[in-house]
Write a protein that holds these residues in place. Structure first.
Motif, mmCIF file in Angstrom:
data_model
loop_
_atom_site.group_PDB
_atom_site.id
_atom_site.type_symbol
_atom_site.label_atom_id
_atom_site.label_comp_id
_atom_site.label_asym_id
_atom_site.label_seq_id
_atom_site.Cartn_x
_atom_site.Cartn_y
_atom_site.Cartn_z
ATOM 1 N N SER A 1 90.832 -40.201 29.779
ATOM 2 C CA SER A 1 89.518 -40.102 30.430
ATOM 3 C C SER A 1 88.726 -38.914 29.911
ATOM 4 O O SER A 1 87.530 -39.027 29.615
ATOM 5 C CB SER A 1 89.699 -39.976 31.950
ATOM 6 N N LEU A 2 89.394 -37.763 29.790
ATOM 7 C CA LEU A 2 88.724 -36.559 29.294
ATOM 8 C C LEU A 2 88.223 -36.757 27.866
ATOM 9 O O LEU A 2 87.081 -36.430 27.532
ATOM 10 C CB LEU A 2 89.681 -35.365 29.336
ATOM 11 N N ILE A 3 89.088 -37.281 27.012
ATOM 12 C CA ILE A 3 88.742 -37.460 25.605
ATOM 13 C C ILE A 3 87.623 -38.478 25.439
ATOM 14 O O ILE A 3 86.692 -38.291 24.647
ATOM 15 C CB ILE A 3 89.990 -37.874 24.803
ATOM 16 N N ALA A 4 87.700 -39.567 26.191
ATOM 17 C CA ALA A 4 86.655 -40.593 26.097
ATOM 18 C C ALA A 4 85.303 -40.047 26.547
ATOM 19 O O ALA A 4 84.276 -40.271 25.893
ATOM 20 C CB ALA A 4 87.043 -41.806 26.946
ATOM 21 N N ALA A 5 85.291 -39.317 27.657
ATOM 22 C CA ALA A 5 84.038 -38.756 28.168
ATOM 23 C C ALA A 5 83.441 -37.752 27.180
ATOM 24 O O ALA A 5 82.234 -37.782 26.890
ATOM 25 C CB ALA A 5 84.284 -38.079 29.520
ATOM 26 N N ALA A 6 84.297 -36.867 26.639
ATOM 27 C CA ALA A 6 83.808 -35.862 25.689
ATOM 28 C C ALA A 6 83.351 -36.509 24.383
ATOM 29 O O ALA A 6 82.377 -36.072 23.763
ATOM 30 C CB ALA A 6 84.901 -34.829 25.407
ATOM 31 N N GLY A 7 84.058 -37.568 23.966
ATOM 32 C CA GLY A 7 83.685 -38.265 22.738
ATOM 33 C C GLY A 7 82.334 -38.947 22.859
ATOM 34 O O GLY A 7 81.512 -38.895 21.942
ATOM 35 N N ILE A 8 82.096 -39.589 24.002
ATOM 36 C CA ILE A 8 80.812 -40.244 24.240
ATOM 37 C C ILE A 8 79.685 -39.222 24.294
ATOM 38 O O ILE A 8 78.595 -39.434 23.768
ATOM 39 C CB ILE A 8 80.857 -41.063 25.545
ATOM 40 N N TRP A 9 79.973 -38.068 24.912
ATOM 41 C CA TRP A 9 78.965 -37.012 24.985
ATOM 42 C C TRP A 9 78.633 -36.477 23.584
ATOM 43 O O TRP A 9 77.472 -36.255 23.252
ATOM 44 C CB TRP A 9 79.451 -35.890 25.887
ATOM 45 N N SER A 10 79.658 -36.265 22.754
ATOM 46 C CA SER A 10 79.414 -35.796 21.390
ATOM 47 C C SER A 10 78.589 -36.804 20.607
ATOM 48 O O SER A 10 77.682 -36.435 19.852
ATOM 49 C CB SER A 10 80.749 -35.550 20.667
ATOM 50 N N PHE A 11 78.895 -38.094 20.780
ATOM 51 C CA PHE A 11 78.148 -39.149 20.105
ATOM 52 C C PHE A 11 76.679 -39.114 20.521
ATOM 53 O O PHE A 11 75.773 -39.234 19.699
ATOM 54 C CB PHE A 11 78.765 -40.508 20.444
ATOM 55 N N SER A 12 76.441 -38.926 21.821
ATOM 56 C CA SER A 12 75.074 -38.861 22.334
ATOM 57 C C SER A 12 74.381 -37.584 21.883
ATOM 58 O O SER A 12 73.200 -37.588 21.519
ATOM 59 C CB SER A 12 75.098 -38.929 23.866
ATOM 60 N N LEU A 13 75.110 -36.479 21.888
ATOM 61 C CA LEU A 13 74.549 -35.180 21.533
ATOM 62 C C LEU A 13 74.030 -35.157 20.104
ATOM 63 O O LEU A 13 73.008 -34.535 19.804
ATOM 64 C CB LEU A 13 75.620 -34.099 21.707
ATOM 65 N N LEU A 14 74.730 -35.853 19.218
ATOM 66 C CA LEU A 14 74.337 -35.882 17.808
ATOM 67 C C LEU A 14 73.411 -37.050 17.488
ATOM 68 O O LEU A 14 73.182 -37.358 16.322
ATOM 69 C CB LEU A 14 75.596 -35.975 16.933
ATOM 70 N N GLY A 15 72.881 -37.681 18.510
ATOM 71 C CA GLY A 15 72.055 -38.876 18.309
ATOM 72 C C GLY A 15 70.825 -38.653 17.456
ATOM 73 O O GLY A 15 70.383 -39.548 16.746
ATOM 74 N N ASP A 16 70.229 -37.457 17.499
ATOM 75 C CA ASP A 16 69.001 -37.190 16.746
ATOM 76 C C ASP A 16 69.256 -36.526 15.398
ATOM 77 O O ASP A 16 68.321 -36.166 14.700
ATOM 78 C CB ASP A 16 68.069 -36.288 17.562
ATOM 79 N N SER A 17 70.521 -36.350 15.050
ATOM 80 C CA SER A 17 70.833 -35.613 13.819
ATOM 81 C C SER A 17 70.733 -36.479 12.573
ATOM 82 O O SER A 17 70.613 -35.979 11.466
ATOM 83 C CB SER A 17 72.245 -35.029 13.903
#
Length: 253
Positions: free
Chosen positions: A26-42
């Protein structure tokens, strides 16, 4: 951070159990999705790699809850945690490598770092911070040249304050670019400091070399009666010269 640290520590102790593996998943999935979203504009493919690796790690941990995959659990946890934090790590590295200016540097992977700079954002897809026309390039070059003239003037001073300027944002920009101390008249929001009498005493003691009244971005701090009184006194008693785009008064003359 404290809660996350405690949670990871507790889950690590029971990582071989179904509860531990599902908790980590759960922790890894949540953090992974957040990282994916965070880098969305890069505009970077890094976000897809991070998502794929974290998804694989989370899947292995979920499978461990229903079948024995103990040999893979530790590796899945470590790899998943490292890659799931990739987004925030990328932002941290980008911020550390980007030269910022002004009083409000901001974090951005798209090259539009507010009053900061572009850094990795430009290499990873560019952004609004990039110049795209010859005319804008010419304007930027002219502004840079004007700023450099003022910076050189202030850098050559040896007084307590190389210059005085209205507002802390303008002062911050000059301090960073010239590597000297600059007096922010009016502080951040138009505070009545220094008073005219105090400023006159500083000038008489030779503590302030120049007064800069325009061309440095303005900003908060210049609207107090004290600031106006100082500006009027300087204009009445010293000769204005133009340095780049700035009106400068030599207070030592």
């Amino acid at each position: 951070a404290a809660i996350l640290g405690i949670t990871v520590s507790l889950l690590w102790r029971i990582r071989g159990t179904a509860t531990g593996s599902l908790g980590f998943a759960s922790l890894i999935a949540a953090a992974g999705i957040w990282s994916f979203s965070l880098l969305g504009d890069s505009g970077s493919s890094l976000r897809r790699v991070l998502l794929a690796v974290t998804a694989a790690s989370a899947l292995i941990l979920c499978l461990h809850a229903v079948m024995e995959l103990s040999r893979l659990v530790t590796s899945a946890v470590i790899v998943g945690m490292v890659f799931s934090l990739g987004g925030t790590a990328a932002y941290t590295v980008d911020t550390a490598l980007t030269a910022h200016s002004g009083s409000i540097p901001t974090v951005s992977m798209s090259g539009s770092g507010g009053m900061g700079g572009g850094g990795m954002g430009v290499a990873m897809g560019g952004g609004p911070g990039q110049s795209t026309t010859d005319s804008s390039t010419s304007t930027n070059s002219s502004s840079s040249s004007s700023a450099s003239s003022v910076e050189e003037l202030l850098a050559a001073t040896t007084s307590r304050w190389s210059a005085a300027v209205n507002g802390s944002q303008s002062a911050a920009t000059l301090e960073l670019s010239s590597n000297t101390s600059v007096m922010a008249i009016g502080g951040w929001s138009g505070d009545p400091t220094p008073t005219l009498a105090e400023f006159q005493a500083y000038v008489k003691a030779g503590d302030v070399s120049y007064y800069i009244s325009s061309g440095q971005g303005g900003g908060p701090g210049g609207s107090s009666s004290s600031s106006s009184a100082i500006a009027t006194w300087v204009a009445d008693n010293y000769t204005a010269t133009t340095v780049g785009n700035s009106t400068v008064y030599d207070l030592s003359s």
